[in-house]
Design a protein around this motif. Structure first.
Motif, short mmCIF file in Angstrom:
data_model
loop_
_atom_site.label_atom_id
_atom_site.label_comp_id
_atom_site.label_asym_id
_atom_site.label_seq_id
_atom_site.Cartn_x
_atom_site.Cartn_y
_atom_site.Cartn_z
N GLY A 139 0.77 -1.23 0.00
CA GLY A 139 0.00 0.00 0.00
C GLY A 139 0.80 1.28 0.00
N ARG A 140 2.12 1.18 0.01
CA ARG A 140 2.94 2.39 -0.02
C ARG A 140 2.94 3.00 -1.42
N THR A 141 2.99 4.33 -1.47
CA THR A 141 3.02 5.02 -2.75
C THR A 141 4.11 6.08 -2.72
N ARG A 142 4.85 6.17 -3.81
CA ARG A 142 5.91 7.17 -3.95
C ARG A 142 5.56 8.02 -5.16
N GLU A 165 -6.50 7.05 7.09
CA GLU A 165 -5.87 5.78 6.76
C GLU A 165 -4.50 5.94 6.11
N VAL A 166 -4.12 7.17 5.81
CA VAL A 166 -2.88 7.43 5.08
C VAL A 166 -2.11 8.53 5.81
N GLU A 167 -0.79 8.41 5.84
CA GLU A 167 0.06 9.49 6.34
C GLU A 167 1.08 9.81 5.26
N GLY A 168 1.62 11.01 5.32
CA GLY A 168 2.53 11.40 4.24
C GLY A 168 3.74 12.15 4.74
N ASP A 169 4.77 12.17 3.89
CA ASP A 169 5.98 12.92 4.19
C ASP A 169 6.61 13.33 2.86
N MET A 170 7.55 14.25 2.93
CA MET A 170 8.20 14.77 1.74
C MET A 170 9.71 14.67 1.94
N THR A 171 10.41 14.14 0.94
CA THR A 171 11.86 14.11 0.96
C THR A 171 12.37 15.04 -0.14
N PRO A 172 12.87 16.22 0.24
CA PRO A 172 13.31 17.16 -0.79
C PRO A 172 14.68 16.80 -1.35
N PHE A 173 14.87 17.12 -2.62
CA PHE A 173 16.16 17.01 -3.30
C PHE A 173 16.83 15.66 -3.11
N VAL A 174 16.07 14.61 -3.40
CA VAL A 174 16.65 13.28 -3.48
C VAL A 174 17.73 13.27 -4.57
N GLU A 175 17.45 13.99 -5.63
CA GLU A 175 18.40 14.29 -6.69
C GLU A 175 18.30 15.80 -6.94
N PRO A 176 19.22 16.39 -7.67
CA PRO A 176 19.17 17.84 -7.86
C PRO A 176 17.83 18.36 -8.38
N ASP A 177 17.15 17.57 -9.20
CA ASP A 177 15.87 18.01 -9.76
C ASP A 177 14.74 17.04 -9.40
N LEU A 178 14.83 16.40 -8.25
CA LEU A 178 13.79 15.44 -7.86
C LEU A 178 13.53 15.49 -6.36
N CYS A 179 12.27 15.72 -6.01
CA CYS A 179 11.80 15.56 -4.63
C CYS A 179 10.78 14.42 -4.64
N VAL A 180 10.53 13.84 -3.50
CA VAL A 180 9.64 12.68 -3.44
C VAL A 180 8.61 12.88 -2.34
N HIS A 230 5.77 10.84 -0.14
CA HIS A 230 5.50 9.47 0.29
C HIS A 230 4.09 9.39 0.88
N LEU A 231 3.32 8.42 0.44
CA LEU A 231 2.01 8.14 1.00
C LEU A 231 2.03 6.71 1.52
N ASN A 232 1.85 6.54 2.82
CA ASN A 232 1.91 5.22 3.43
C ASN A 232 0.68 4.97 4.29
N PRO A 233 0.20 3.73 4.30
CA PRO A 233 -0.92 3.40 5.19
C PRO A 233 -0.52 3.60 6.65
N VAL A 234 -1.42 4.16 7.44
CA VAL A 234 -1.15 4.34 8.87
C VAL A 234 -0.84 3.03 9.54
N SER A 235 -1.43 1.94 9.07
CA SER A 235 -1.22 0.61 9.67
C SER A 235 0.23 0.19 9.58
N GLN A 236 0.97 0.69 8.56
CA GLN A 236 2.39 0.33 8.43
C GLN A 236 3.19 0.88 9.60
N ARG A 237 2.87 2.12 10.03
CA ARG A 237 3.58 2.69 11.16
C ARG A 237 3.24 1.94 12.44
N THR A 238 1.93 1.61 12.59
CA THR A 238 1.49 0.90 13.79
C THR A 238 2.16 -0.45 13.91
N ALA A 239 2.22 -1.16 12.78
CA ALA A 239 2.82 -2.49 12.78
C ALA A 239 4.32 -2.39 13.09
#
Length: 213
Positions: free
Chosen positions: A143-146, A184-199, A201-210
């Motif tokens: 269920g994770r989405t990038r 049911e979903v939580e999100g985060d942002m990772t800036p500048f994974v590459e010079p012209d790419l940020c990411v 993240h959408l993950n099910p809350v259950s993943q954190r709980t588990a």
């Protein structure tokens, strides 16, 4: 330093004159173009040069006199406009907490709509696409989405103020999730994974709980 250099109207007039000319101008020409005294022009040019907005170079003279000094706008100076200056002024006075709340408030302007994990993914994709980020969807396992953000329209100012601009975008992402994720979903942002790419993240809350167990 860029904001300080452009905070004075006379300096913006000088930079505009150089950009309009498209060729090097000397102090006399800039004085005539802006109505500023020559000594004032020299002072402001020195400030703009230290901020890497103008470049000085010499033109060999035809006689025995000193070479004529010419000034041109640098690539950084060519790219500065009123919108960029306004953005610089705003972000330089925001702290990360205020920036994230601004992003969340931006997200709340959208109509709530259906609340499902699939809906929030589509809403995030649509919102960032409308803003010009050129997002690409990369579904993951469990269920994770990038979501790759390849063309941030605020890239230059984000590099100078990531703690504000990137945090604001993180707040926007989380605000969209609050509107559409049904808890049911939580999100985060990772800036500048590459010079012209940020990411994003959408993950099910259950993943954190588990994972916490």
């Amino acid at each position: 330093m860029t904001y300080d250099a452009l905070a004075v109207p006379s300096r913006r007039r000088l930079l505009a004159a150089l950009k309009t000319a498209g060729a090097g101008l000397d102090v006399a020409a800039l004085s005539a173009a802006t109505g500023l005294h020559g000594n004032t022009v020299r002072f402001h040019l020195d400030v703009l040069a230290r901020a890497n907005l103008v470049r000085q170079h010499s033109e060999p003279g035809s006689g025995r006199g000193r070479p004529r000094l010419l000034y041109t706008a640098t690539e950084a100076g060519e790219s500065r406009d009123g919108h960029a200056l306004l953005a610089e002024m705003i972000v330089s006075h925001l702290d990360p907490a205020t920036a994230e709340e601004a992003g969340r408030a931006w997200a709340r302007r959208a109509a709530p709509g259906e609340r499902t994990p699939a809906t929030v993914t589509q809403r995030v994709m649509t919102t960032f696409a409308d803003m010009g980020f050129d997002p690409t969807l990369e579904p993951g396992t469990e269920g994770r989405t990038r979501i790759g953000l390849h063309a941030c329209p605020f890239r230059d100012i984000a590099r100078r103020h990531p703690e504000v601009v990137c945090t604001m975008h993180r707040g926007l992402l989380r605000g969209l999730i609050e509107q559409h994720g049904a808890g049911e979903v939580e999100g985060d942002m990772t800036p500048f994974v590459e010079p012209d790419l940020c990411v994003a993240h959408l993950n099910p809350v259950s993943q954190r709980t588990a994972g916490a167990g």
